[in-house]
Design an enzyme around this catalytic site. Structure first.
Site, PDB file in Angstrom:
ATOM      1  CE  LYS A   1      32.847  52.034 -12.760  1.00  0.00           C
ATOM      2  NZ  LYS A   1      31.766  51.083 -12.438  1.00  0.00           N
TER       3      LYS A   1
ATOM      4  CB  SER B   1      33.691  48.715  -9.867  1.00  0.00           C
ATOM      5  OG  SER B   1      32.627  49.054 -10.747  1.00  0.00           O
TER       6      SER B   1
ATOM      7  CB  SER C   1      29.641  49.092  -9.829  1.00  0.00           C
ATOM      8  OG  SER C   1      30.332  47.866  -9.768  1.00  0.00           O
TER       9      SER C   1
END
Lengths: 468, 483
Positions: B78, B153, B177
Site C-alpha cells: 500500500k 482504503s 481498510s
C-alpha cells in the site's frame, strides 16, 4: 503591587541525544541541517522514541524545585503552523486534563521569599530560523532543523515575584541549580531562555517574550513596570497583550499578532505510551542528586550558626559553597564564610571573573586561620586574598612578597607611634581633648605599617601615650 | 504457469525449483500490464528492480545459497508504507514526488526474507475512505466486476491480490481498510492487535488505532506474512514485546469446543439480505465443525461510528499538519507568498475527503469542544473495550459479516459521506478497541459479488484467530476469477 511570573525554557544540554531520536542534543556549530534524521525532521512515517534519560533529568529538576512527581506522565501535541516546526506540532506536556507533566506544585525559597512553581514539563525544541537580506523585500528566511527535537524543560512559576531583582536572583539560583545537578549548562548560547508576565495591581497581564539573555530580562521587566505604572498614573488601562523585548532600543514593543488567542488544539500523543514513574526510581534519582540548595542553606545555619543572609548567598552558588565546604573546619567556619561572602565575592562579581579565580580551598583555610590567630589583620588578609586569586601563590609566599606579616611587638609599634605624634601634633592635642578622635591616629599608624600593626596593641599604646 | 497459486505454494515450488522466480515475476509483470489498465491497483510498478532481484534469487537457489523465507515472492505494498527509493505518495498530490529515505520496519523485515516489492498499491488519499475512489491518481476497480468499488482504503492491495497481480500485499487498517477490500475482493485480510506490528514507516492517519495488515489469498499466507512482519520494534514505542509466536504452526488446529459470539448489532437491521444469509450459513457450518455459537450484544457499538470519526479525524488533523510543502511535496513556487498564505495555498491541494476529515478533526479539538466531542469519543472507546472484555470472558471469538452490504458501484455513494461512513460499522470496533479481526472470503452473491465474514478474537490472540479463520476458509467453495 507588581506581580511577575516566569516561563523558563531550559535545554537539557548534558544529554547525548535529542528527546525523540538519536541525533545529537548538541546542535551548536554544526553545518545547517546536518544533525537531523527522519524522526526530528518529521518525515512521513517516522515515529518519536522517548529518550528515557531526558525523563530522568527532568525528574531531577522537578525534585530540586520541590515538585510533586505524578505516577504516570504523558505527552501531548501542541498544534500550530510555524516553519521551525517540522511536524507543525510540538510534542510537549499538558495538565489541563489531569496532571501528566513531570512536575507540578513546587516551591523554592529565594532570599526569604517563597516562589511557587506551577509546573515543569518536558518538550522538544523547534528548529531555528535565520533571517537574511537587508530589507523586508530582499528578506529570506532560512530554516536550520539541527536544534529541532533538542530536549527542553519548561518551568512555569506562579506570579510570585515583586521586583526584577528577585527575578534576577531566582534565575541565578536556577541556573546554578541546573548546572549543579548536572542536567544543563545554562551559560551555553540559547540553553536557558526566559519569558515573563507582569501585572500591576488588579491590572491586565502582559507577556514579555523574545528576551535574549538573563541580563535583559531584568531590564525588560524594569521597562515594562515603568511603562505600566505610568499608564496607571494617567488613568489608562493596561492592555492584556504580548510584547516583545526590542534589544536594540531597550524597550518592549507590542507584538501585533494575537498570540494568546491561538488555539493549540492539544491532543494526546499516542505514539508515546504513558510512562510510569516508579517510586523506587524516584528514590534512586534522589540518592544520586547533590544536596539541594535549601538543604545546604539549612546545614549552614544549623551546623555552623552562619547568619541566614550569609547562608543564602553562599548556598545558592555552587562554586562558592563548594569552596566553603572544602575550606572550613569546626572552628573557622564563620571566618571562612566571611572571607568568601564579603571579600572573595566582591572581587569576582561576574561569572567570567569567577572562572578566572586561581583560588583553592587551602588558600581560604590558611587565610582564615591566620586572621583568627592574629597573624594577619583583616585588612592585610584582604590584600593577601586579592594577590592569591590573581597569582595562585600560597598565603606564606604572598605574605612575604607583599610584606604583610603582622607587627605586634610593642617596641616597633611605639616607634611608629612616636613618628605619628611628631607629624600629627594637631590631631594629638585634639585626641587628648576628645578621645573619640583617636581612630584617626590609629589609621595613621595603620597607613605607616601598611595595615600590619595589631589594632588592639596599637590602641592600647596610643591611649597610654595620650593620657601621659 | 499459474499465477493464482498461494504465496506458500509459491515458496515450496520455488524452493524445489519447479518454477523460476524470474519467470514468475516476469509473468506477474505481464499480468499487471494486461489487467491493471482496467483495475488500476497500482500507483507505481517497480518492474526492473523486481526482475533484477528475481534473477539474483534464482542464482542463489541454483547455487544453494542461503535464501530468505519468501524466495522472491512478489508483493504489492500500500502506497502509505515507506519504501526506500520508491515513491510513497499516499495517493495524494501533497506527496506526489515523495521518496522516503528509509524503509518501514515491515518492509525491511520482508526484504530481509527476500520478498520482492513489485509495486505500490493504490488507496484512498492518506487511507481516508472505504472505496479507493478518493485517490489523487483515480479510483481502483473491483476485479470481480469493474463497475464496482474494491472497498478501501487498501483497495489497490485487495484488488492486486484478487487479480493475480501479486502473491500478497500489505495494507493498513485504521477503520477497516484491510478488511473492507478483502471482503469486497474475495481475499483474506487481517487487522492485527494494536501494537503487534510496527508502524514505523506507515504514514500516520489515525495513529492510536491503525495497524499494518497482510492481505493474501489464503489464511495460511496471512499467517506466513505475519510471522515475518510482527513483533517488537525498537523504532516504535507502541509495539508490544511478547516474544515470538509461530502463526503457521498448528494453523489446522480446528475449532472444536470453541465458543463463538454472534454480535447481534451486526446482523440485524441495515444488513443486506444476502450478506445476512451468508453469515448465517457460515455460523451453522462452524457449529457443524464443533463450535458453540451464542448471541452476544454489544450495545456500545451504536456510538462507534460517531466515536471513530471523531477520534480518527482529530488525529488526522494533527498528523497531516506537516504537509505544508516546505520540506517535500509537489512543485509549487514560493514566490510572493507570506508563510501563512503559502501554507494555506499549498494545503488547498488535499482532496475532498481528507479536507473534510481535517476540518472535522480541527473542530473537535478546538477550545471548548474537546470535552464535548473528543473526550466523549474516548469514553465510547473505553465502553466498547469494556464490553468486549466482558464478551471474551464468555466466548473465544466473535463473528459478523465484514461489510453490512455488497460491493456497490463506483460513484454510487461518493457524494454522501455519511452513508459511506456507516459502511464501516462492523469493522471499526476492532480499531477502537485494539483487538484483532480478520475477513475471510465466504461466498458470492447472486450477482457474482464477494461476501466476506469477519472473525474477532481478544488482544494478541492472532494464533487462535487464524485457526478459526482457516476452518471457515475450508468450508467455502469459491469460483476462480475470470479476467
Amino acid at each position: 503591587m507588581t506581580k511577575i511570573g516566569l516561563e523558563i525554557h531550559c535545554q537539557l544540554t548534558k544529554l547525548a541525544s535529542k528527546l525523540f531520536c538519536s541525533c545529537k542534543a548538541e546542535y551548536r556549530n554544526l553545518e545547517p541541517n546536518s544533525n537531523i534524521c527522519p524522526v526530528c525532521a518529521g518525515l512521513p512515517g517516522s515515529l518519536p522514541l522517548l529518550n528515557k534519560k531526558a525523563v530522568e533529568k527532568a525528574t531531577m529538576i522537578s525534585l530540586a524545585l520541590g515538585c510533586t512527581i505524578p505516577e504516570k506522565i504523558g505527552f501531548f501535541r501542541k498544534n500550530y503552523f510555524y516553519p521551525d516546526l517540522p511536524k507543525n506540532f510540538q510534542i510537549t506536556q499538558y495538565n489541563a486534563y489531569g496532571p501528566t507533566s513531570i512536575g507540578s506544585d513546587g516551591k523554592i525559597e529565594i532570599e526569604g521569599k517563597t516562589i511557587r512553581i506551577r509546573r515543569i514539563q518536558l518538550e522538544e525544541d523547534p528548529g531555528r530560523l535565520v533571517y537574511e537580506g537587508t530589507s523586508e523585500k530582499t528578506m529570506i528566511t532560512l530554516i536550520d532543523y539541527n536544534r529541532a527535537g533538542t530536549p527542553l524543560v519548561e518551568i512555569v512559576t506562579e506570579p510570585d515575584f515583586e521586583t526584577p531583582k528577585q527575578v534576577r536572583v531566582f534565575l541565578n539560583v536556577l541556573a546554578d541549580l541546573v548546572e549543579n545537578i548536572g542536567v544543563s549548562d545554562p551559560y551555553l548560547e540559547g540553553a536557558m531562555r526566559v519569558d515573563g508576565n507582569i501585572s500591576e495591581g488588579d491590572g491586565n497581564r502582559v507577556e514579555i517574550k523574545n528576551v535574549g539573555s538573563f541580563r535583559d530580562i531584568e531590564k525588560a521587566l524594569h521597562f515594562e513596570i515603568t511603562r505600566q505604572q505610568s499608564l496607571v498614573e494617567r488613568g489608562i488601562t493596561v492592555q492584556a497583550e504580548t510584547r516583545h523585548w526590542d534589544e536594540a532600543r531597550r524597550i518592549t514593543v507590542s507584538a501585533r499578532s494575537k498570540e494568546e488567542e491561538q488555539d493549540y488544539r492539544y491532543l494526546p500523543e499516542a505514539d508515546i505510551p504513558i510512562v510510569l514513574i516508579e517510586h523506587h526510581s524516584i528514590e534512586q534519582i534522589k540518592m544520586q542528586m547533590p544536596e539541594s540548595i535549601v538543604a545546604r542553606r539549612e546545614r549552614y545555619v544549623k551546623k555552623y550558626g552562619l547568619p541566614p543572609q550569609v547562608s543564602d548567598v553562599l548556598s545558592s552558588d555552587k562554586f562558592y559553597s563548594d569552596l566553603f565546604d572544602k575550606a572550613h573546619n569546626e572552628k573557622n567556619a564563620k571566618e571562612v564564610s566571611n572571607i568568601i561572602t564579603t571579600d572573595l565575592m566582591g572581587f569576582a562579581d561576574t561569572r567570567e571573573k569567577k572562572l578566572e579565580l586561581k583560588i583553592t580551598p587551602k588558600h581560604i583555610t590558611d587565610l582564615a586561620d591566620s586572621i583568627m590567630t592574629n597573624k594577619l589583620t583583616r585588612n592585610s588578609g584582604k590584600t593577601a586574598l586579592q594577590e592569591m586569586v590573581k597569582t595562585g601563590k600560597s598565603l606564606a609566599d604572598v605574605i612575604s612578597s607583599l610584606d604583610l606579616g603582622h607587627v605586634s611587638d610593642v617596641g616597633s609599634i611605639e616607634k611608629i607611634i612616636d613618628e605619628v605624634f611628631k607629624e600629627e601634633e594637631k590631631a594629638v592635642s585634639e585626641a587628648k581633648q576628645n578621645p573619640d578622635t583617636i581612630n584617626y591616629l590609629v589609621g595613621k599608624v595603620m597607613k605607616k605599617t601598611k595595615g600590619k600593626a595589631d589594632p588592639t596593641t596599637t590602641l592600647g599604646i596610643l591611649r597610654k601615650k595620650l593620657s601621659a | 504457469m499459474n499465477l493464482g497459486i498461494s504465496a506458500v505454494e509459491f515458496v515450496s515450488q520455488a524452493k524445489e525449483g519447479v518454477i523460476s522466480v524470474e519467470e514468475f515475476v516476469a509473468k506477474t509483470l505481464d499480468r499487471i500490464k494486461k489487467v491493471d489498465e482496467k483495475i488500476h491497483a497500482f500507483i507505481t510498478v517497480d518492474a526492473q528492480n523486481a526482475l533484477d532481484k528475481a534473477r539474483t534469487i534464482d542464482k542463489k537457489i541454483k547455487s544453494k545459497e542461503k535464501i530468505g523465507s519468501c524466495f522472491g515472492m512478489p508483493l504489492s505494498i500500500k502506497d502509505n508504507i515507506c519504501t526506500e527509493g520508491i515513491k510513497t505518495t499516499c495517493a495524494s498530490k501533497m506527496l506526489e514526488n515523495f521518496v522516503a529515505p528509509y524503509d518501514a520496519t515491515v518492509i525491511s523485515r520482508l526484504k530481509l526474507e527476500d520478498a520482492i516489492i513489485i509495486g505500490k498499491a493504490n488507496l484512498d488519499e492518506f487511507a481516508m475512505g472505504s472505496t479507493t475512489e478518493f485517490s489523487y491518481f483515480g479510483p481502483t476497480r473491483n476485479p470481480w466486476n469493474l463497475e464496482y468499488v474494491p472497498g478501501g482504503s487498501s483497495g489497490g492491495s485487495g484488488a492486486s491480490v484478487a487479480a493475480y497481480e501479486c502473491l500478497a500485499s500489505l495494507g493498513s487498517d485504521t477503520g477497516g481498510s484491510v478488511r473492507s477490500p478483502a471482503s469486497f475482493c474475495s481475499v483474506v485480510g487481517l487487522k492485527p492487535t494494536y501494537g503487534l506490528i510496527s508502524r514505523y514507516g506507515l504514514v500516520s492517519y489515525a495513529n492510536s488505532i491503525e495497524q499494518v495488515g497482510p492481505i493474501a489469498k489464503t489464511v495460511e499466507d496471512v499467517a506466513f506474512l505475519l510471522n515475518i512482519i510482527s513483533g517488537h520494534d525498537p523504532h516504535d514505542n507502541t509495539t508490544a514485546n511478547n516474544g515470538y509466536v509461530d502463526y503457521v504452526q498448528d494453523l489446522k488446529h480446528g475449532i472444536s469446543g470453541k465458543k463463538i459470539g454472534i454480535i447481534s448489532q451486526m446482523i440485524g437491521e441495515g444488513v443486506d439480505k444476502e450478506v445476512a444469509s451468508a453469515t448465517n450459513t457460515a455460523i451453522s457450518k462452524l457449529q457443524n465443525l464443533g463450535a458453540e455459537c451464542i448471541p452476544i450484544s454489544l450495545d456500545a457499538i451504536e456510538h462507534s461510528v460517531a466515536a471513530y470519526y471523531t477520534i480518527a479525524s482529530a488525529e488526522a488533523s494533527s498528523n497531516l499538519a506537516r504537509y505544508d510543502n516546505l520540506r517535500y511535496g509537489f512543485d509549487f513556487g514560493i514566490e510572493g507568498y507570506e508563510f501563512k498564505a503559502f501554507v494555506s495555498k499549498a494545503r488547498s491541494n488535499f482532496g475532498p475527503e481528507v479536507t473534510r476529515r481535517m476540518l472535522l478533526g480541527a473542530f473537535v479539538l478546538s477550545a471548548g469542544y474537546y470535552g464535548k466531542y473528543y473526550l466523549k469519543a474516548q469514553k465510547v472507546r473505553a465502553m466498547i473495550k469494556a464490553q468486549l472484555d466482558e464478551a471474551f470472558k464468555k466466548v473465544d471469538y466473535l463473528i459478523s459479516p465484514t461489510m453490512p452490504i455488497l460491493p456497490f458501484k463506483v460513484g454510487e455513494k461518493i457524494d454522501d459521506p455519511l452513508k459511506l461512513y456507516l459502511t464501516d460499522i462492523n469493522t471499526i470496533t476492532a480499531n477502537l478497541s485494539g483487538i484483532p479481526a480478520i475477513s475471510v472470503p465466504f461466498s458470492m452473491s447472486s450477482s457474482g459479488l464477494p461476501i466476506g465474514i469477519q472473525l474477532f478474537a481478544n488482544s494478541f490472540k492472532e494464533k487462535e484467530l487464524l485457526q478459526a479463520a482457516h476452518v471457515l476458509q475450508e468450508t467455502s467453495n469459491l469460483p476462480e476469477i475470470s479476467l
